[in-house]
Structures are given as C-alpha cells and as structure tokens.
Enzyme design. Structure first.
Site, short mmCIF file in Angstrom:
data_model
loop_
_atom_site.label_atom_id
_atom_site.label_comp_id
_atom_site.label_asym_id
_atom_site.label_seq_id
_atom_site.Cartn_x
_atom_site.Cartn_y
_atom_site.Cartn_z
N SER A 172 1.36 -9.92 -0.17
CA SER A 172 1.07 -8.49 -0.20
C SER A 172 1.39 -7.73 1.08
CB SER A 172 -0.40 -8.29 -0.54
OG SER A 172 -1.22 -8.99 0.37
N LYS A 174 0.81 -1.22 0.00
CA LYS A 174 0.00 0.00 0.00
C LYS A 174 0.84 1.27 0.00
CE LYS A 174 -4.33 -1.62 0.51
NZ LYS A 174 -5.48 -1.20 -0.31
#
Lengths: 314, 314
Positions: free
Chosen positions: B299, B49
């Site tokens: 991730s 992110k």
C-alpha cells in the site's frame, strides 16, 4: 561485438528479467527533462551482472561445462556466476578475499557456488585463480574483461532502446567497463545519435583519466562508497570499446552519490546501491546537463544493512 | 459503490500513476504459488491515498472548491490531500498533532497545504477540525470514512484485475478500511470468484474482531510499527463494505511485519513501509495459505529514516 550483443539478447530472453523503467515527476520537474531509469536493481541477483555471467557460461562447450567455472569477485559478479552456473548445471568456484562481507559470501554460497577464501595480504587473487585452474581445469570467467561478459551487459541497452523511444543520452556507471563497454556498443549501433556518457566517483576516476588521456590509468583500492567501481582499471577490451563508443566521462563526489541514493529511496522508493546511483548523482549534482530524453542505468540494488543504515541516517 | 469506483477509475486515468506489478521467483518458490505485488509504493505521494483524495476533491463544486478543503491526518492522507488540492487548484488545510514527525509535516507543507497544529493532550482533532470548518467553510475530507475516498482507493483493484488475469485471492492491509472497502467492492463486482482477505497487525486487530463479531470494535493508539493501521476503528461505511464483501481477516505479529519489510528491501529491492508489508508478512509467516494466483496490495513506501534504519539494522 554488436553481433555478440544481439546473440546475447536472444539468449537472455525469458532468462534475465526484462527490468522496468521508472520515472519521477519530481525528478523531471527539477531537471527540466524527461528522465528514464532502467532499473537493473530488479535484475536477477539484484544487478546487471547476471546478464554477462549467464551469457558467458551458456557459451561453454560440454567439456568446459563439465569442468566447471571459476571467477574472482567479492561483489555482484560472484552471485551472478553462482546463479548462472546453477541454472545451467555448471559447478562454480568463486575466489573471495577472507575479509569480504559475510553477507556476500553467504549469498554466493546460497546460489550454489563453492567459495575459496584467500588472504589479501599474502596472495593475489589472480595467482590463486590460476593455480586452482591448473588443478581443476575450470574456465575462468573474469568480472568484466571478457567479450561474452561485455556482450551480456550490453543487452541492458538493447532492452532500454526497445522500451524508451528517441533517447538523446544514456548515463552508465563505470567500474571495470563491462556495462559501459557493452552499453555504448549497443547504443551506437542501434541509435547512433544517442550520446553515451560514463559516470565515475571522483575518488575512483581512473577510467575518466584513461578516457581523456588515451592511456590506461590504474587506481589502488579507492575509498569510494560505490564499491562496484573499486576496480583497479578498465579491462583491456573494455578500454578499446570506451575509446571507440563513449562520448564523454564525468565524475561525482561521495556526497552527490549519497544524496542520489537517498533521493532514490525516499522519493522513488527504489533500493539502489551506491554504484547504481552514479547516473542520478551526476544529474542531481549538475555534473552533467540532461538532454531532453535521458536514460540512466541504475545498475544494482545490493547494499548491506550497515551501509544502508549509515546512508539513510544522515 | 461500484458505480463510484468505475467513475473514479476514469477520473484518475493519467492523473494517478498506473503502478507496476512486481514478482519474485524466490517468493513464488518459497510459497509454491504465483504472487503478484501491486506496488502502490510507486503511487504519487508514495501511497494509494492519493487516489481517494484526488477523487474526493475533484467532485467538489465551484463554491466548495473556492472555500477549500480540510482534513485531519498525520500520515499519507495528509500528503495526498495536499497534492490533490494543489493539482486541482484548491486550498487545503491539514490538522496535525504537534508531535507528528517533522518530516511528515514538511512533506505536507511542501505539497502546498497549510498545517494547523494542535496539542493532542488538550483538544481532539475532530473538534478542532469542526471549529476551523465553521470559521472557514471548508469541506472536510476525512481519511477513510467517506464514499468518494473509498471509491478512489477501490481503483487499485480495478487496475490490478486489468494487469493480472485469473486472480484467486487478493490480500490488502486494513486500517480505517478505505483500501479494503473499495478493493473488496471492486473485486466482487469484476471477479466474484476472487477471494479478498484483509490483514491487520495482531496489536491492532480491531477490524478483525469487528469482522468476526459483527460489532464495530475500537482500539486506542495501538503500539504497532505499522503506523498506517493505528486508526481507532473501521469507518462506518467501511465496516458495512467489509461485512458485505470481505471473505476473511487475518493478523500478523510485529516480527512478521519486520521480516516482510526486510524481505521486500533485500530480496525485491522495494522500499515499503510497515503497513504496506502486511500482506507479504501474512504469506511469509503462514498466517494465510496462498492461492495459486495471489495478489498483494503493497500500500505504500513512506517510512522515515529512523524507522528504516532500525528495521534494517536488526
């Protein structure tokens, strides 16, 4: 010994993992220094021990290989011997206390070793190992007091000094002294100006006392969470190397070890066993002042789920 | 969009971490394929992110920078906006539900953001964000439905295709579609023959249904352990990219996600959050057949201690 380390370095190329260096802006910021973690948690079997075990077994002659290898360990050396034996086609037997964690026994068997249990109250593992050796003719490869084992462990620093330039200081955890013995020998030959400091738990400070007094101290089953350092004393050869090549020894509290494990998990996303976190514990707790470019050997990542859950839940 | 990804790739050089590829002989052996894990768990703030947040804030003009940035998120995007704002000298405000995990709020504040709480029963976060925007004139940077955010996330695959040659397949987790949107766009432009498959929890399969039906499905607060995928639906732009560039979607059970997290911990010594383990879960559970050279985007690694202890204790 340095010749042996160089030979081991060649021997392990492409067999051992070339483990990565991890860094953290947060850690560097806290400490005002560049910190390089040599992550042996990513080594085969999850710890540097694979290096020494493979280096030792691969030097046996055909007759010795045919007779097999024997060791005593309930820790990472057991798995290391098992895997190295499997890769080299050598049968391995590991003598383990009956109350060793089941997960360690299973892992050792999974890598293909025969596990022989003994009752720690009734017999000593060395005696049992000797009896088995007399019966089966296997070669004993102990966990740390063996030149080929020490040489294998020294390859961690051969790699490290290739990966990171101009190091000023290397911190390594100390149990029986295989890692620190090999590492300090390698460092002082390749980069003599780099200091090497060993880190022990306060609760298992036999090597620190041995280092400072020049006399080999022993300790009986110290209650530290850092199970890799619960060895009774430095090995004989290991002690010689420590006296010759190690610059200093420091100790850390159990609380500092737990803090370091948690920092490595939450901030650096690294699974590290308590023994593997000793160097980071020394830095974070201020037990040692970092040099401008400091490397820490993060020796392994094998931690059972109960210990882990306990550590992280605090 | 690909131009935007290329520009983001330049913009993030030296700012975002070039995250490492991890491999495992055990995993490759189990699956009969070469598996490459792109470990965004080692990205700044512990998740991919950061890429999108930094890419978006860095494109604001002086006036917008002076007015600050606003977002709503209780997850990794909140921390990403906070850190990116700090690095770029832009004030950030994060709207978070009052019952968000305290650790996430603290982490976001630690990176320098102002946190505004709201009661999820009484008001909607979008409305609150809009009101704050009207008062303060901040620019809203939402978690995934934004071209600059998507472009930033796509840089994961730009790096990956530099690091690993001749990939046949890329697996990526799917929440709001920022990562899969950017990743699939990058992959199809740089290496069109590489398939891209998105992975979702069975319990949060809105994107899979959207993909197969061509109609945007939504889901309300799905009870999956993979908290990064609890988004109500794909973003609008994200859905367009998924329809255009993604080859397939697969789902995995909660049990498979937990198994994958445990495998990554115990065997690969990687701290991975449940959403980050979706690709590995798909491979280990057989939800997807690996191609000879398969990459998995891991991730993120932000998992709170309670979740972690629960996962590992099983």
């Amino acid at each position: 010994m340095f010749d042996e380390i160089q030979a081991a370095h060649e021997r392990l190329r492409g067999v051992a993992n070339l483990t990565p260096i991890h860094t953290s802006r947060t850690l560097d910021g806290c400490l005002g220094a560049r910190i390089f973690l040599k992550c042996e948690s990513f080594q085969r079997v999850g710890a540097f021990k694979f290096r020494g075990a493979y280096n030792a077994i691969s030097q046996l002659d055909d007759e010795q290989r045919a007779a097999g290898v024997l060791t005593f360990s309930s820790g990472n050396h057991a798995q290391a011997i098992a895997l190295a034996g499997k890769l080299l086609g050598v049968e391995t037997t590991v003598v383990m206390p009956r109350d060793a964690p089941r997960v360690k026994r299973l892992a050792t068997e999974e890598y293909g070793a025969r596990v022989v249990e003994y009752d720690a109250d009734e017999s000593r593992r060395e005696e049992l190992a000797q009896r088995l050796q007399e019966e089966g003719g296997q070669t004993l490869i102990p966990p740390y007091d063996h030149p080929h084992v020490i040489a294998g462990q020294g390859t961690v620093v051969m790699e490290l000094l290739d990966q990171v330039e101009e190091l000023d200081l290397i911190l390594a955890p100390v149990g029986g002294g295989g890692l620190i013995g090999g590492s300090s020998t390698a460092a002082k030959h390749v980069r003599p100006e780099c200091r090497v400091v060993g880190i022990e738990p306060e609760l298992a400070d036999d090597a620190t006392r041995s280092f400072h007094t020049g006399v080999l101290h022993t300790i009986h089953n110290p209650p530290t969470i850092a199970d890799g350092t619960r060895t009774p004393s430095l090995g004989k050869l290991n002690f010689e190397l420590v006296r010759r090549y190690v610059d200093d020894m420091r100790t850390v509290t159990e609380g500092a070890i737990i803090e370091a494990v948690r920092f490595l998990y939450y901030r650096m996303k690294l699974v590290v066993e308590p023994s593997g976190a000793l160097g980071v514990a020394a830095l974070l707790s201020g037990a040692i002042e970092p040099a401008p470019r400091t490397a820490v050997i993060v020796s392994g990542g094998n931690v059972d789920s109960a210990t882990l859950a306990e550590l992280l839940a605090r």
